[in-house]
Motif scaffolding. Structure first.
Motif, PDB file in Angstrom:
ATOM      1  N   ALA A  14       0.845  -1.194   0.000  1.00 34.59           N
ATOM      2  CA  ALA A  14       0.000   0.000   0.000  1.00 34.59           C
ATOM      3  C   ALA A  14       0.882   1.246   0.000  1.00 34.59           C
ATOM      4  CB  ALA A  14      -0.895  -0.002   1.239  1.00 34.59           C
ATOM      5  N   ILE A  15       0.615   2.149  -0.951  1.00 38.40           N
ATOM      6  CA  ILE A  15       1.344   3.422  -0.971  1.00 38.40           C
ATOM      7  C   ILE A  15       0.328   4.564  -1.055  1.00 38.40           C
ATOM      8  CG2 ILE A  15       3.384   2.368  -2.035  1.00 38.40           C
ATOM      9  CD1 ILE A  15       2.668   3.837  -4.620  1.00 38.40           C
ATOM     10  N   GLN A  16       0.818   5.791  -0.791  1.00 38.37           N
ATOM     11  CA  GLN A  16      -0.107   6.927  -0.801  1.00 38.37           C
ATOM     12  C   GLN A  16      -0.614   7.196  -2.221  1.00 38.37           C
ATOM     13  OE1 GLN A  16       1.477  10.808   0.145  1.00 38.37           O
ATOM     14  NE2 GLN A  16      -0.372  11.414   1.248  1.00 38.37           N
TER      15      GLN A  16
ATOM     16  N   GLY B 127      -3.410  -7.140   7.598  1.00 38.78           N
ATOM     17  CA  GLY B 127      -2.981  -8.110   6.581  1.00 38.78           C
ATOM     18  C   GLY B 127      -3.693  -7.945   5.241  1.00 38.78           C
ATOM     19  N   ILE B 128      -4.471  -6.870   5.073  1.00 42.32           N
ATOM     20  CA  ILE B 128      -5.111  -6.633   3.763  1.00 42.32           C
ATOM     21  C   ILE B 128      -4.008  -6.279   2.760  1.00 42.32           C
ATOM     22  CG2 ILE B 128      -6.743  -5.167   2.490  1.00 42.32           C
ATOM     23  CD1 ILE B 128      -8.187  -4.905   5.295  1.00 42.32           C
ATOM     24  N   ALA B 129      -3.024  -5.525   3.248  1.00 46.36           N
ATOM     25  CA  ALA B 129      -1.790  -5.319   2.478  1.00 46.36           C
ATOM     26  C   ALA B 129      -0.661  -5.969   3.294  1.00 46.36           C
ATOM     27  CB  ALA B 129      -1.525  -3.837   2.296  1.00 46.36           C
ATOM     28  N   ASP B 130       0.297  -6.602   2.595  1.00 47.74           N
ATOM     29  CA  ASP B 130       1.430  -7.210   3.309  1.00 47.74           C
ATOM     30  C   ASP B 130       2.437  -6.145   3.702  1.00 47.74           C
ATOM     31  OD1 ASP B 130       0.907 -10.217   2.510  1.00 47.74           O
ATOM     32  OD2 ASP B 130       0.619  -8.981   0.719  1.00 47.74           O
ATOM     33  N   LEU B 131       2.552  -5.113   2.840  1.00 42.86           N
ATOM     34  CA  LEU B 131       3.564  -4.074   3.039  1.00 42.86           C
ATOM     35  C   LEU B 131       2.928  -2.703   2.862  1.00 42.86           C
ATOM     36  CD1 LEU B 131       6.257  -5.645   0.688  1.00 42.86           C
ATOM     37  CD2 LEU B 131       6.377  -5.599   3.183  1.00 42.86           C
ATOM     38  N   GLY B 132       3.608  -1.667   3.366  1.00 41.57           N
ATOM     39  CA  GLY B 132       3.112  -0.312   3.161  1.00 41.57           C
ATOM     40  C   GLY B 132       4.256   0.672   3.230  1.00 41.57           C
ATOM     41  N   ILE B 133       4.084   1.806   2.558  1.00 38.10           N
ATOM     42  CA  ILE B 133       5.056   2.899   2.677  1.00 38.10           C
ATOM     43  C   ILE B 133       4.306   4.089   3.253  1.00 38.10           C
ATOM     44  CG2 ILE B 133       6.542   4.524   1.436  1.00 38.10           C
ATOM     45  CD1 ILE B 133       7.176   2.325  -0.558  1.00 38.10           C
TER      46      ILE B 133
END
Ligand code: PRT
Ligand code: ZN
Length: 283
Positions: A7-9, A62-68
């Motif tokens: 997930a990113i902005q 856990g809907i996204a594994d990673l995020g910034i």
């Protein structure tokens, strides 16, 4: 292997740099402004474009594994996620400020005063740790205008250049936290091989950004002095030039003391210095 989601902005201060970082990692995707999700064609990854405030919870759940996202948003939402990598952009600090003509200049003097902020959780913890009770007024934006409107005595807001505070007649006097964009992951995501692969790619891009590739010419009699100025490098490559006693030295130099180092090298006899950006450094 399961496709990862990061997930990113969607738009805002972190969007451009987040997209640039992922593209520099060799990921092919369309940066559609209108869509919420974009598949990566050459890596098992999907990119989710979200409001930054929603990213920590998407990752925690856990809907996204990673995020910034900025550290400030993670701290404010109090989520349980893994910090995987600092990313070196989106740097700012959360500061307390008062109008220029106000006599408050220490945190202790905020006792009993009102402070407007969009970061009530972080500010609340900061004040509590110092035994100070203030009236924290949570507002959703334009914090900087609230003392002028008589809404609060002080504000607590993010500052990068300081221009917004200045143009609103405010002076900062206390640093609550400093922040930058970070890569976060759901708890346990660290053990996923694809996550590790992505972290390694990100690190190789960040390392390359911190260094420049330098080629310079030097007479053999000055070679020792020039090499002594290149401490980080175990053994720079030295290539003989066609002309007599001259050699070319190939090396890398950290960005942070670049100009100092270059002038020292010139003084030591380096000539024809060519500086090149590095795309990736894979260890
Ligand atoms: O729409 P969405 O909810 O996704 O975005 P947003 O409007 O909530 O956030 P956005 O895009 O403004 O900021 C995203 C992240 O960038 C923040 O969470 C921080 O981690 C980081 N960041 C870095 C900043 C700043 N610098 C910054 N200067 N976020 C906000 N500001 C604002 C600040 O609130 C103040 O209004 O900029 C103003 C001050 O800037 P200077 O340069 O005048 O000091
Ligand atoms: Zn936001």
């Amino acid at each position: 292997m399961k496709t990862l989601k990061i997930a990113i902005q969607k738009s805002g201060r972190l969007n451009e740099k987040s997209v640039e970082l992922l593209k520099n990692c060799g990921l092919n995707f369309e940066n559609y402004k209108s869509s919420l999700i974009s598949p990566v064609s050459n890596f098992p990854l999907e990119i989710l474009f979200l409001r930054d405030d929603d990213i920590p919870e998407y990752v925690q759940d856990g809907i996204a594994d990673l995020g910034i996202v900025g550290e400030n948003v993670i701290e404010e939402t109090e989520v349980k996620v893994s910090y995987l990598q600092r990313l070196g952009f989106g740097k700012c600090s959360l500061k307390i400020a008062v109008p220029n003509n106000n006599s408050i200049e220490s945190v202790a003097q905020l006792h009993g005063k009102s402070i407007a902020t969009t970061y009530p959780v972080i500010l609340g913890k900061y004040l509590k740790a110092q035994g100070i009770t203030s009236d924290i007024r949570t507002i959703s934006g334009s914090v900087e205008i609230s003392p002028g409107l008589g809404l609060s005595d002080a504000i607590c807001d993010l500052v990068s250049t300081g221009g917004t505070l200045k143009s609103n007649g405010l002076k900062p006097f206390a640093d609550v936290m400093s922040s930058e964009a970070v890569l976060i992951g759901s708890k346990g995501s660290e053990s996923n091989d694809l996550v590790q692969e992505l972290i390694q790619r990100i690190q190789s891009v960040l390392r390359a950004k911190e260094t420049k590739y330098v080629v310079l010419n030097v007479e053999r009699k000055n070679l020792k002095a020039v090499i002594a100025l290149l401490p980080g490098v175990k053994s720079p490559s030295v290539v003989p030039l066609a002309e007599g006693d001259w050699v070319a030295v190939h090396t890398v130099i950290p960005e942070r003391d670049f100009w100092d180092r270059i002038s020292q090298l010139k003084q030591a006899g380096a000539q024809g210095i060519v500086v090149m950006p590095i795309e990736k450094i894979i260890l």
